[in-house]
Design an enzyme around this catalytic site. Structure first.
Site, short mmCIF file in Angstrom:
data_model
loop_
_atom_site.label_atom_id
_atom_site.label_comp_id
_atom_site.label_asym_id
_atom_site.label_seq_id
_atom_site.Cartn_x
_atom_site.Cartn_y
_atom_site.Cartn_z
N HIS A 164 0.83 -1.22 0.00
CA HIS A 164 0.00 0.00 0.00
C HIS A 164 0.86 1.26 0.00
O HIS A 164 0.43 2.31 0.48
CB HIS A 164 -0.95 0.03 1.21
CG HIS A 164 -1.70 -1.24 1.43
ND1 HIS A 164 -2.94 -1.48 0.89
CD2 HIS A 164 -1.35 -2.37 2.10
CE1 HIS A 164 -3.35 -2.70 1.25
NE2 HIS A 164 -2.39 -3.26 1.97
N SER A 285 14.83 21.63 -16.46
CA SER A 285 13.63 22.42 -16.72
C SER A 285 14.03 23.70 -17.43
O SER A 285 15.09 24.26 -17.16
CB SER A 285 12.94 22.76 -15.39
OG SER A 285 12.11 23.90 -15.55
N LYS A 291 16.03 22.19 -11.32
CA LYS A 291 15.37 20.91 -11.57
C LYS A 291 16.24 19.88 -12.26
O LYS A 291 17.02 20.18 -13.14
CB LYS A 291 14.12 21.12 -12.44
CG LYS A 291 12.96 21.81 -11.75
CD LYS A 291 12.39 21.04 -10.56
CE LYS A 291 11.70 19.75 -10.94
NZ LYS A 291 10.46 19.98 -11.67
N GLU A 298 9.56 8.45 -16.90
CA GLU A 298 8.20 8.98 -17.13
C GLU A 298 7.72 8.62 -18.53
O GLU A 298 6.56 8.24 -18.74
CB GLU A 298 8.17 10.50 -16.95
CG GLU A 298 8.30 10.94 -15.51
CD GLU A 298 8.42 12.45 -15.39
OE1 GLU A 298 7.62 13.03 -14.66
OE2 GLU A 298 9.32 13.05 -16.01
#
Ligand code: ARG
Length: 468
Positions: A164, A285, A291, A298
């Site tokens: 979980h 970024s 970043k 992804e």
């Protein structure tokens, strides 16, 4: 002069037509822009077919040799980028056959004896997918090797295991990594089974009813390395189960990659800080200078959608088709090609990504503190002292509640305090409550204890041919 130019339609099938095909129809129905990639397999199949026709006396030896030679030349032209594909010739089969006939004359026009594009396209697709299954197997092995090398490097490092997405029980990082080796092994086994069903020779089904000409299907199967020939000509020309099954195999591969990708994304956050992905495999970024983004995992995760779409699409294409061949089936190739390209690219980059990912050992270890991850060990301790498990579960639950109240860990309680919950608890409990003690106690087959994981690792290294 080419054979078909005598016909008003200009088509190889144009004998009964008195008008030329509408340009819009040619544009709408052409598949050459994507089925051109079947050229090697189309030529391989045509050569085997021509040789069989000669063996059976359906064409002369000279004719079959001219066909084989012509096809070899065409293959060379395609490979060198010199071949001009013509959309008005629809597909790869017609483009090659027309080029052959233009090149060698009447013998070329005999190649299609006892054959239809309906069994030809099935053959080409099977030959192509058989090769792709082998490429996939190789790429899956590479990914397994990357995982296994990481598992060796970080053997001994402990991290939280989750259910979980809540800290559950401490495990070895290597145990977690080797879980993926298992998943990808199942993918390989599944592909092996799928390959067996791909590897059946369809040629000879002809349009759909077989042929009256004395062909020898078995010898074609042998020449092309097929394990058997298909049994029913109608089933053969309408069948795309092998493509659907491969798509399903591809879906599970991409699904496994996606689950890994999700973990890499999570683990590289400030919140987790479990891993560091090499700079070369991350992106920045355009506005936020600080970043460092995990775009590669992804994208792997994101591409899962299109791979699933490919499977769903082809399932829907085949659903509701009457036997046997229908032109709808031409819609089979694009989704399969796209899924193959996507999964192969994802596998290749995943292997690189893993090779360039390092684990933050200290952070992983400290993440095992807090969260009472050895509570099950305490319950098991009581079970070993003959307390029924359900009762032990309750006792430990109350101990955890006390720790929460005091904002402390299980090991912070005194022996006397613990004994207040059960007189079965003795001084040896503290070894049991340690994270290392917990991991190493899980010696059941397939468990996370150091001995078991070391065995599993060695087995994987041996199987995958990784030198120690
Ligand atoms: N381009 C076709 C396909 O991919 C080849 C078979 C065409 N057969 C036919 N009878 N039109 O399915």
């Amino acid at each position: 002069m080419s054979v078909d130019s005598k016909q008003p339609s200009g088509k190889m099938w144009g004998g009964r037509f008195s008008e030329t095909t509408a340009a819009s129809v040619e544009a709408f129905s052409a598949s050459i822009h994507y089925d051109a990639r079947l050229y090697r397999h189309d030529i391989m199949g045509s050569k085997a077919h021509a040789r069989m026709l000669a063996r059976q006396g359906l064409i002369s030896l000279d004719e079959s040799e001219a066909i084989v030679r012509g096809l070899t030349e065409i293959e060379g032209e395609i490979e060198r980028g010199e071949f001009v594909f013509k959309p008005e010739l629809e597909d790869i089969h017609m483009n090659i056959e027309k080029a052959l006939t233009d090149r060698i004359g009447p013998a070329g026009a005999k190649l299609h004896t006892a054959r239809s594009r309906n069994d030809q396209v099935n053959l080409d697709f099977r030959l192509y997918l058989r090769d792709e299954a082998d490429v996939l197997d190789h790429l899956l092995g590479e990914v397994q090797r990357s995982f296994t090398r990481r598992a060796r490097k970080y053997l001994g490092t402990i991290m939280p295991g989750y259910t979980h997405l809540q800290r559950a029980q401490p495990v070895l990082v290597s145990h977690h990594l080797l879980a993926y080796v298992e998943m990808f092994q199942r993918d390989r086994d599944r592909l092996t089974g799928c390959r067996q069903r791909i590897n059946i020779m369809p040629l000879g089904a002809a349009a759909m009813a077989g042929t009256g000409l004395p062909i020898d299907r078995q010898s074609v199967a042998e020449e092309l390395g097929f394990a058997a020939i298909t049994a029913n000509s109608m089933d053969t020309t309408g069948d795309r189960d092998f493509a659907l099954e491969l798509l399903f195999c591809l879906n599970l591969v991409q699904l496994h990659l996606s689950r890994l990708a999700e973990e890499l994304v999570l683990w590289s956050t400030k919140e987790f800080e479990f891993i560091r992905i090499g700079d070369r495999y991350c992106t920045g970024s355009s506005i936020m200078p600080q970043k460092k983004n995990p775009d590669i995992p992804e994208l792997i995760r994101g591409k899962t959608g299109r791979v699933t779409g490919a499977l769903m699409g082809l399932l829907m294409t085949v659903k509701g088709l009457p036997l046997t061949y229908n032109r709808d089936l031409q819609e089979d190739k694009e989704p399969v090609f796209d899924a193959l390209d996507t999964v192969k690219a994802s596998l290749a980059i995943t292997a690189e990504l893993l090779d360039n990912t390092e684990f933050n050992v200290d952070r992983l270890r400290s993440a095992t503190v807090g969260g009472f991850m050895t509570a099950t060990d305490l319950a098991d301790y009581l079970v070993r002292r003959n307390m029924p498990f359900r009762q032990a579960h309750g006792v430990v639950g109350r101990i955890v509640a006390l720790c929460q109240e005091r904002d402390c860990e299980l090991v912070d309680l005194t022996l006397a305090e613990l004994q207040g919950f059960s007189e079965l608890i003795e001084a040896d409990i503290f070894a049991v409550l340690s994270v290392e003690g917990s991991v190493n106690s899980r010696v059941s087959a397939g468990g996370t204890a150091g001995v078991r994981v070391a065995e599993a690792l060695e087995k994987a290294e041996q199987f995958l041919g990784i030198p120690r």
